[in-house]
Design a protein around this motif. Structure first.
Motif, PDB file in Angstrom:
ATOM      1  N   LYS A   9     -17.693  43.593  -8.826  1.00  0.00           N
ATOM      2  CA  LYS A   9     -18.894  42.740  -8.254  1.00  0.00           C
ATOM      3  C   LYS A   9     -18.505  42.047  -6.961  1.00  0.00           C
ATOM      4  CE  LYS A   9     -20.072  42.106 -13.379  1.00  0.00           C
ATOM      5  NZ  LYS A   9     -18.893  42.631 -13.857  1.00  0.00           N
ATOM      6  N   GLU A  12     -16.660  29.547 -19.839  1.00  0.00           N
ATOM      7  CA  GLU A  12     -17.473  30.599 -21.039  1.00  0.00           C
ATOM      8  C   GLU A  12     -16.729  30.303 -22.358  1.00  0.00           C
ATOM      9  OE1 GLU A  12     -17.711  34.361 -19.484  1.00  0.00           O
ATOM     10  OE2 GLU A  12     -19.310  34.000 -18.130  1.00  0.00           O
ATOM     11  N   TYR A  61     -25.579  42.280 -17.198  1.00  0.00           N
ATOM     12  CA  TYR A  61     -25.234  42.734 -18.571  1.00  0.00           C
ATOM     13  C   TYR A  61     -26.508  42.719 -19.573  1.00  0.00           C
ATOM     14  CZ  TYR A  61     -20.391  41.800 -17.394  1.00  0.00           C
ATOM     15  OH  TYR A  61     -19.142  42.300 -16.599  1.00  0.00           O
ATOM     16  N   ASP A  72     -10.404  38.736 -17.724  1.00  0.00           N
ATOM     17  CA  ASP A  72     -10.770  39.551 -16.834  1.00  0.00           C
ATOM     18  C   ASP A  72     -10.511  39.596 -15.445  1.00  0.00           C
ATOM     19  OD1 ASP A  72     -12.388  41.730 -15.900  1.00  0.00           O
ATOM     20  OD2 ASP A  72     -14.268  40.792 -15.337  1.00  0.00           O
TER      21      ASP A  72
HETATM   22  C1  GCB Z   1     -17.627  36.426 -16.542  1.00  0.00           C
HETATM   23  C2  GCB Z   1     -16.195  35.643 -16.349  1.00  0.00           C
HETATM   24  C3  GCB Z   1     -15.779  36.191 -15.146  1.00  0.00           C
HETATM   25  C4  GCB Z   1     -15.706  38.052 -15.111  1.00  0.00           C
HETATM   26  C5  GCB Z   1     -17.200  38.301 -14.987  1.00  0.00           C
HETATM   27  C6  GCB Z   1     -17.602  39.714 -15.106  1.00  0.00           C
HETATM   28  O1  GCB Z   1     -18.623  35.698 -16.992  1.00  0.00           O
HETATM   29  O2  GCB Z   1     -16.282  34.547 -15.972  1.00  0.00           O
HETATM   30  O3  GCB Z   1     -14.291  36.088 -15.302  1.00  0.00           O
HETATM   31  O4  GCB Z   1     -14.905  38.527 -14.213  1.00  0.00           O
HETATM   32  O5  GCB Z   1     -17.821  37.400 -16.079  1.00  0.00           O
HETATM   33  O6  GCB Z   1     -17.431  40.302 -14.130  1.00  0.00           O
HETATM   34  O7  GCB Z   1     -18.072  39.999 -15.947  1.00  0.00           O
END
Ligand code: GCB
Length: 577
Positions: free
Chosen positions: A549, A393, A458, A161
């Motif tokens: 975010k 993760e 989420y 991501d």
């Molecule tokens: C996570 C990841 C991070 C993502 C984030 C998201 O768990 O570690 O790299 O950018 O979520 O925004 O979904």
């Protein structure tokens, strides 16, 4: 050898480039490597000769810098680009010469005057080649084949991501050192000791054994040490000094001399340990008021690399009330670490072992070790760095546990002074879905548990947090290493409307209430300081290929949630004992 502070000749600036998606400059039409690839930088010797490329008539890119943000047609490009730079050099008999790269994403093949110097894999760590016997008097050219194609066996792997920025993303320089020179040094406090320095200086060259002098003028410390026949000198001494901490980021000038070579560094001294559920900095329990940061340039987007980028990002972290930062998800450029240390920010550092790594493949662990080692070599003298994180993760499996326990063991054998962590996942207990459990078997091998959670983003909406209770099977401190929600700066609505600043603020309010109830919580790093580019985020007019975010937009505008977090940190600062 402290490339950061040694005098050097910069090769930064414009480099000529050839975009080569089919790697024609490397493979022939039977897909065999060519002897006369683009690295030869050939020119037709007469008017009839056919040569189908010419660097000197080619386009240019600025180094350091990712290619994606320099030319609109390269925004999405993943593949090979050839870079060429001419430079003039005068050889010096009494010197050894190295060609140093701060980072190249992802694979680099490096050639000097048509001759291969070597390959490098891993997009975020420095590497260098000795060119003493290869560099010529007068004109020279260096060619680098840079390939940022994602690979299943890569670190990171196919899916992540953040933007896959390609290119020579950090500075390139020529370093000249004496024939016998200080190749390496580590001067830090011994684990758990507030006065005992323990480390080494490594001298390389013909003139060894050598005498090594360590000088810390402010402490009036001046002592000679002798290397062994391999150039290693053990540095042990006892010294009372001011310890480095976020409140007092004290750095001492440390000078090291060996023969005609001399390096100096600014070094801080601190201890870091855990005891039960506490993290002890200089023997005192601390709460890590942090924020996650990507190496994304404020305002202009693209890879960050300048001191100004680092000062802007870390300055925002300070404004938020942080004493700590998580530099996600790969080793950041050295300016970030140095500036964090100067500003009094503790650091969590990591390699990109992220999501679906190919653990069954033995080369992957070797690659992870190489990437870690290069980061460790660069940052081992930085007191600010207190946590090495193993992975982020990564889904549970036997192969993953076996690789990561080996990785943990490896790190501990080369550095016993810092703490190990990892960004784990939690799960809801089947018999009681309101109970959130951290019991990843990897936890056994860590000093500090890290956990990423997105309850309210989420998973359902922020109201869910009221009911959740966190548990762990370990008697260890926890850092909530990620939690966050997306919001477009300037978009307003009610607190249950996705993408509004109000939703994001509500998410933080409810999450913070939940986190305050976790007795073993010793730190938080919300996701994330600033909006950053990501190909996973296509939602038009909201994301537009940015992960939203950020507590701050990519144009530096602070969203409402920034102030929610800031108030929380103010409260913690005044009340945590
Ligand atoms: C996570 C990841 C991070 C993502 C984030 C998201 O768990 O570690 O790299 O950018 O979520 O925004 O979904």
């Amino acid at each position: 050898m402290n490339e950061y502070d040694r005098p050097s000749i910069s090769l930064d600036g414009q480099w000529q480039i050839i975009i080569d998606p089919l790697e024609n400059g490397y493979y022939d039409y039977r897909y065999q490597p060519k002897a006369d690839g683009f690295f030869m930088n050939l020119k037709p010797k007469n008017k009839s000769e056919l040569i189908e490329y010419d660097f000197d008539k080619a386009d240019k890119l600025i180094v350091p810098g990712d290619w994606n943000s320099q030319k609109p047609e390269l925004l999405w490009y993943e593949g090979t680009i050839w870079y060429k730079k001419d430079f003039n050099y005068q050889r010096k008999n009494e010197k050894r010469t190295f060609l140093h790269f701060g980072a190249v994403n992802y694979e680099a093949k490096v050639y000097l005057n048509g001759e291969k110097l070597g390959d490098h894999i891993g997009g975020f760590t420095p590497f260098c080649f000795e060119i003493t016997d290869k560099v010529k008097d007068g004109n020279n050219f260096v060619v680098v084949k840079v390939d940022n194609k994602r690979r299943a066996d890569g670190i990171p792997t196919l899916n992540c991501d953040w933007w896959n920025y390609g290119g020579i993303t950090r500075p390139v320089k020529i370093m000249e050192v004496s024939q016998t020179f200080i190749q390496d040094y580590c001067i830090q406090l011994k684990k758990g000791e507030e006065r005992q320095i323990s480390g080494y200086v490594k001298v390389a060259g013909n003139d060894i054994p050598q005498e090594v002098i360590v000088n810390i003028p402010e402490l009036k410390f001046h002592q000679a040490f002798k290397t062994d026949q391999y150039g290693w000198a053990k540095i042990e001494f006892s010294q009372k000094m001011e310890l480095w901490s976020p409140e007092n980021p004290k750095l001492y000038d440390v000078q090291i001399k060996a023969g005609s070579d001399e390096v100096s560094d600014k070094i801080g001294f601190r201890t870091i340990e855990t005891k039960g559920q506490d993290i002890l900095l200089n023997g005192k329990s601390i709460f890590l008021r942090g924020i996650c940061i990507h190496e994304e340039a404020p305002y202009r987007s693209g890879r960050a690399y300048t001191v100004e980028d680092a000062r802007t990002l870390l300055g925002w972290a300070k404004e938020l009330g942080c004493n700590y930062v998580r530099l996600a998800h790969y080793p950041h450029n050295e300016n970030m670490i140095r500036e964090a240390e100067r500003m009094g920010l503790l650091v969590w550092a990591e390699v990109p072992l992220y999501w679906t790594i190919q653990w069954e493949n033995g080369d992957v662990l070797a690659n992870a070790k190489n990437q870690f080692y290069a980061m460790f070599q660069r940052d081992k003298n930085r007191a600010a760095v207190i946590l090495w994180s193993l992975a982020n993760e990564t889904p549970l499996s036997d192969a993953r546990l076996s690789s990561l326990t080996k990785f943990a063991k490896y790190i501990r054998t080369i550095d016993n002074t810092r703490l190990l962590t990892a960004a784990l996942e939690s799960h809801r207990e089947v018999q009681n879905p309101n109970s959130i459990m951290i019991n990843d078997p990897l936890g056994k091998y860590l000093d500090v548990l890290g956990c990423n959670e997105y309850y309210g983003w989420y998973v359902e909406n922020p109201e869910i947090c009221k009911n959740l209770e966190w548990k762990t099977t370990y008697d260890k401190p926890l850092i909530m290493s990620e939690f966050g929600a997306g919001a477009l700066y300037g978009l307003h609505g009610d607190k249950l409307e996705r993408w509004t600043e109000e939703f994001q603020k509500y998410f933080f309010e409810e999450n913070l209430k939940m986190l305050k109830k976790i007795p073993f919580l010793r730190g938080t790093t919300p996701w994330i300081l600033m909006d950053f580019r990501s190909a996973r985020r296509p939602l038009g007019n909201i994301q537009d290929y940015y992960n939203r975010k950020g507590l701050i937009s990519n144009q530096g505008q602070k969203k409402k949630a920034f102030y929610t977090m800031k108030n929380y940190y103010e409260e913690i600062k005044n009340n945590f004992k």
